[in-house]
Design a protein around this motif. Structure first.
Motif, PDB file in Angstrom:
ATOM      1  N   GLU A 157     -27.522  59.658  -4.850  1.00 13.98           N
ATOM      2  CA  GLU A 157     -26.619  58.537  -5.133  1.00 13.98           C
ATOM      3  C   GLU A 157     -27.204  57.229  -4.589  1.00 13.98           C
ATOM      4  OE1 GLU A 157     -22.114  57.147  -3.933  1.00 13.98           O
ATOM      5  OE2 GLU A 157     -22.503  59.299  -4.109  1.00 13.98           O
ATOM      6  N   ARG A 158     -27.806  57.281  -3.390  1.00 14.60           N
ATOM      7  CA  ARG A 158     -28.447  56.086  -2.817  1.00 14.60           C
ATOM      8  C   ARG A 158     -29.529  55.571  -3.758  1.00 14.60           C
ATOM      9  NH1 ARG A 158     -30.004  59.326   2.552  1.00 14.60           N
ATOM     10  NH2 ARG A 158     -27.914  60.121   2.916  1.00 14.60           N
ATOM     11  N   LEU A 159     -30.384  56.477  -4.195  1.00 14.54           N
ATOM     12  CA  LEU A 159     -31.499  56.097  -5.062  1.00 14.54           C
ATOM     13  C   LEU A 159     -31.005  55.575  -6.408  1.00 14.54           C
ATOM     14  CD1 LEU A 159     -33.848  59.039  -4.147  1.00 14.54           C
ATOM     15  CD2 LEU A 159     -34.193  56.635  -3.540  1.00 14.54           C
ATOM     16  N   ALA A 160     -29.984  56.194  -6.975  1.00 11.49           N
ATOM     17  CA  ALA A 160     -29.431  55.732  -8.252  1.00 11.49           C
ATOM     18  C   ALA A 160     -28.875  54.317  -8.114  1.00 11.49           C
ATOM     19  CB  ALA A 160     -28.344  56.695  -8.741  1.00 11.49           C
ATOM     20  N   LEU A 161     -28.206  54.029  -7.023  1.00  5.83           N
ATOM     21  CA  LEU A 161     -27.693  52.678  -6.787  1.00  5.83           C
ATOM     22  C   LEU A 161     -28.825  51.669  -6.672  1.00  5.83           C
ATOM     23  CD1 LEU A 161     -24.782  53.142  -4.225  1.00  5.83           C
ATOM     24  CD2 LEU A 161     -24.640  52.081  -6.478  1.00  5.83           C
ATOM     25  N   MET A 162     -29.889  52.042  -5.990  1.00  3.91           N
ATOM     26  CA  MET A 162     -31.025  51.139  -5.848  1.00  3.91           C
ATOM     27  C   MET A 162     -31.655  50.835  -7.197  1.00  3.91           C
ATOM     28  SD  MET A 162     -32.702  52.688  -2.401  1.00  3.91           S
ATOM     29  CE  MET A 162     -32.650  51.676  -0.933  1.00  3.91           C
ATOM     30  N   TRP A 178     -35.631  60.307   2.873  1.00  5.35           N
ATOM     31  CA  TRP A 178     -34.847  60.312   1.641  1.00  5.35           C
ATOM     32  C   TRP A 178     -35.359  59.340   0.576  1.00  5.35           C
ATOM     33  CZ3 TRP A 178     -32.341  55.834   0.095  1.00  5.35           C
ATOM     34  CH2 TRP A 178     -32.149  54.852   1.066  1.00  5.35           C
ATOM     35  N   GLY A 179     -36.190  58.407   0.933  1.00  6.29           N
ATOM     36  CA  GLY A 179     -36.577  57.373  -0.006  1.00  6.29           C
ATOM     37  C   GLY A 179     -37.973  57.459  -0.574  1.00  6.29           C
ATOM     38  N   GLU A 180     -38.592  58.632  -0.512  1.00  5.62           N
ATOM     39  CA  GLU A 180     -39.968  58.767  -0.995  1.00  5.62           C
ATOM     40  C   GLU A 180     -40.163  58.292  -2.444  1.00  5.62           C
ATOM     41  OE1 GLU A 180     -42.704  59.266   0.898  1.00  5.62           O
ATOM     42  OE2 GLU A 180     -41.174  59.131   2.445  1.00  5.62           O
ATOM     43  N   PRO A 181     -39.195  58.467  -3.342  1.00  6.74           N
ATOM     44  CA  PRO A 181     -39.414  57.975  -4.713  1.00  6.74           C
ATOM     45  C   PRO A 181     -39.625  56.457  -4.800  1.00  6.74           C
ATOM     46  CG  PRO A 181     -37.641  59.574  -4.701  1.00  6.74           C
ATOM     47  CD  PRO A 181     -37.972  59.271  -3.257  1.00  6.74           C
ATOM     48  N   ASP A 219     -30.589  45.787   1.972  1.00  6.59           N
ATOM     49  CA  ASP A 219     -30.663  46.565   3.203  1.00  6.59           C
ATOM     50  C   ASP A 219     -30.380  48.030   2.881  1.00  6.59           C
ATOM     51  OD1 ASP A 219     -29.891  47.744   5.850  1.00  6.59           O
ATOM     52  OD2 ASP A 219     -30.250  45.675   6.474  1.00  6.59           O
ATOM     53  N   THR A 220     -31.217  48.911   3.405  1.00  5.82           N
ATOM     54  CA  THR A 220     -31.028  50.339   3.134  1.00  5.82           C
ATOM     55  C   THR A 220     -29.652  50.820   3.563  1.00  5.82           C
ATOM     56  OG1 THR A 220     -32.111  50.942   5.219  1.00  5.82           O
ATOM     57  CG2 THR A 220     -33.484  50.911   3.220  1.00  5.82           C
ATOM     58  N   TRP A 261     -24.912  54.166   3.293  1.00  6.09           N
ATOM     59  CA  TRP A 261     -23.523  54.371   3.712  1.00  6.09           C
ATOM     60  C   TRP A 261     -22.549  53.952   2.626  1.00  6.09           C
ATOM     61  CZ3 TRP A 261     -23.180  56.991   8.116  1.00  6.09           C
ATOM     62  CH2 TRP A 261     -24.228  56.884   9.042  1.00  6.09           C
ATOM     63  N   HIS A 262     -21.467  54.719   2.486  1.00  9.36           N
ATOM     64  CA  HIS A 262     -20.330  54.294   1.661  1.00  9.36           C
ATOM     65  C   HIS A 262     -19.630  53.158   2.386  1.00  9.36           C
ATOM     66  CE1 HIS A 262     -19.926  57.280  -1.537  1.00  9.36           C
ATOM     67  NE2 HIS A 262     -20.299  58.209  -0.676  1.00  9.36           N
ATOM     68  N   PRO A 263     -19.096  52.175   1.657  1.00  9.45           N
ATOM     69  CA  PRO A 263     -18.261  51.161   2.326  1.00  9.45           C
ATOM     70  C   PRO A 263     -17.075  51.869   2.987  1.00  9.45           C
ATOM     71  CG  PRO A 263     -18.760  50.511   0.065  1.00  9.45           C
ATOM     72  CD  PRO A 263     -19.236  51.925   0.234  1.00  9.45           C
ATOM     73  N   SER A 264     -16.814  51.544   4.230  1.00  7.23           N
ATOM     74  CA  SER A 264     -15.725  52.204   4.949  1.00  7.23           C
ATOM     75  C   SER A 264     -15.264  51.318   6.100  1.00  7.23           C
ATOM     76  CB  SER A 264     -16.171  53.571   5.481  1.00  7.23           C
ATOM     77  OG  SER A 264     -17.263  53.425   6.378  1.00  7.23           O
ATOM     78  N   ASP A 265     -14.110  51.636   6.621  1.00 12.53           N
ATOM     79  CA  ASP A 265     -13.572  50.963   7.792  1.00 12.53           C
ATOM     80  C   ASP A 265     -13.118  52.046   8.756  1.00 12.53           C
ATOM     81  OD1 ASP A 265     -12.723  49.037   9.546  1.00 12.53           O
ATOM     82  OD2 ASP A 265     -10.798  48.709   8.533  1.00 12.53           O
ATOM     83  N   PRO A 266     -13.848  52.244   9.843  1.00 10.35           N
ATOM     84  CA  PRO A 266     -14.975  51.464  10.327  1.00 10.35           C
ATOM     85  C   PRO A 266     -16.243  51.733   9.500  1.00 10.35           C
ATOM     86  CG  PRO A 266     -14.639  53.332  11.767  1.00 10.35           C
ATOM     87  CD  PRO A 266     -13.532  53.362  10.745  1.00 10.35           C
ATOM     88  N   PRO A 267     -17.166  50.759   9.527  1.00 10.81           N
ATOM     89  CA  PRO A 267     -18.397  50.927   8.752  1.00 10.81           C
ATOM     90  C   PRO A 267     -19.313  52.007   9.335  1.00 10.81           C
ATOM     91  CG  PRO A 267     -18.477  48.898  10.034  1.00 10.81           C
ATOM     92  CD  PRO A 267     -17.109  49.486  10.224  1.00 10.81           C
TER      93      PRO A 267
END
Length: 188
Positions: A56-61, A80-83, A35-36, A41-47
Motif C-alpha cells: 500500500e505504501r508503494l502504491a501510494l508513492m 520495504w522500499g527496494e522497488p 516524507d516516507t 503510517w496511516h493518518p491517525s490521532d495520535p500520529p
C-alpha cells in the motif's frame, strides 16, 4: 543547478535532519519533497500508530509522486522500499553524533507533543518507545534500523551517495548537497 530529472533520496537516523533538508532543498531547487513517514503510517490521532502494509505504501508513492521527473524523498525505506531504488538518481546520507541527534529528537518531540510525553502523559509510553528505537540506531545488535544496516544498504546502491555530517546549519547543508549534485551531474 537544475534539478530536472533528479530524484533525490535523503536518509539517515531519526533526528539527523533528513526532513528539514528535504524541505529546504525543495524550496531552493523548485522541486517537491515527500516524507516516507507519510506513506509508512496511516493518518491517525495520535500520529505514527498505524502502519500501512508495504504494498500500500508503494502504491501510494507511485500514485502521488514517483512518475514525476524530479522529487526529493526524505526518510528511510529500509526493508520495504527496494522497488524505489532504481528510480533514485542520488542518495544523501546524513550522519550526526548520537548525543546531538537525540537532543534534536527530544526538542522536536517536546514541540510536537508538549506535556503529553511527560511521565504519566497520554503519549509517554509511545514517546519512550520511540526514543528507545532512536537510541538503538548506533548499536549494531539492535533489531530495528541501524547505522550498520544503512551502511550495507548504501554500498549496494546503483547511484551516487552523498555523505554529509548534518551538524551544520540547514542552509549550509543544502549548499553542500547542491554543490555535490552539481559535481555528480557535471561528471555524468
Amino acid at each position: 543547478m537544475t534539478i530536472a530529472g533528479t530524484r533525490l533520496h535523503i536518509t539517515g537516523a531519526s533526528g539527523a535532519g533528513c526532513s528539514t533538508l528535504a524541505r529546504g532543498l525543495a524550496v531552493r531547487l523548485a522541486s517537491q519533497c515527500f516524507d516516507t513517514d507519510d506513506f509508512y503510517w496511516h493518518p491517525s490521532d495520535p500520529p505514527f500508530s498505524r502502519k500501512r502494509p508495504p504494498e500500500e505504501r508503494l502504491a501510494l508513492m507511485v500514485e502521488i509522486f514517483l512518475p514525476r521527473s524530479d522529487w526529493i524523498l526524505a526518510g528511510s525505506l529500509l526493508g520495504w522500499g527496494e522497488p524505489l531504488v532504481p528510480r533514485f538518481t542520488h542518495v544523501v546520507f546524513l550522519t550526526l553524533p548520537p548525543a546531538q541527534r537525540l537532543a534534536r529528537l527530544r526538542r522536536r518531540e517536546r514541540l510536537r507533543y508538549g506535556d503529553a510525553i511527560l511521565p504519566g502523559g497520554p503519549q509517554a509510553g509511545a514517546h519512550r518507545a520511540f526514543m528507545d528505537y532512536a537510541m538503538g540506531y548506533d548499536s549494531p545488535d539492535f533489531t530495528g534500523r541501524t547505522r550498520v544496516k544503512h551502511e550495507l544498504w548504501l554500498e549496494e546502491l546503483p547511484c551516487p551517495v552523498i555523505r554529509l555530517d548534518s551538524s551544520v546549519a540547514p542552509d549550509l547543508l543544502a549548499d553542500r548537497v547542491i554543490e555535490a549534485l552539481d559535481q555528480t551531474v557535471g561528471a555524468a
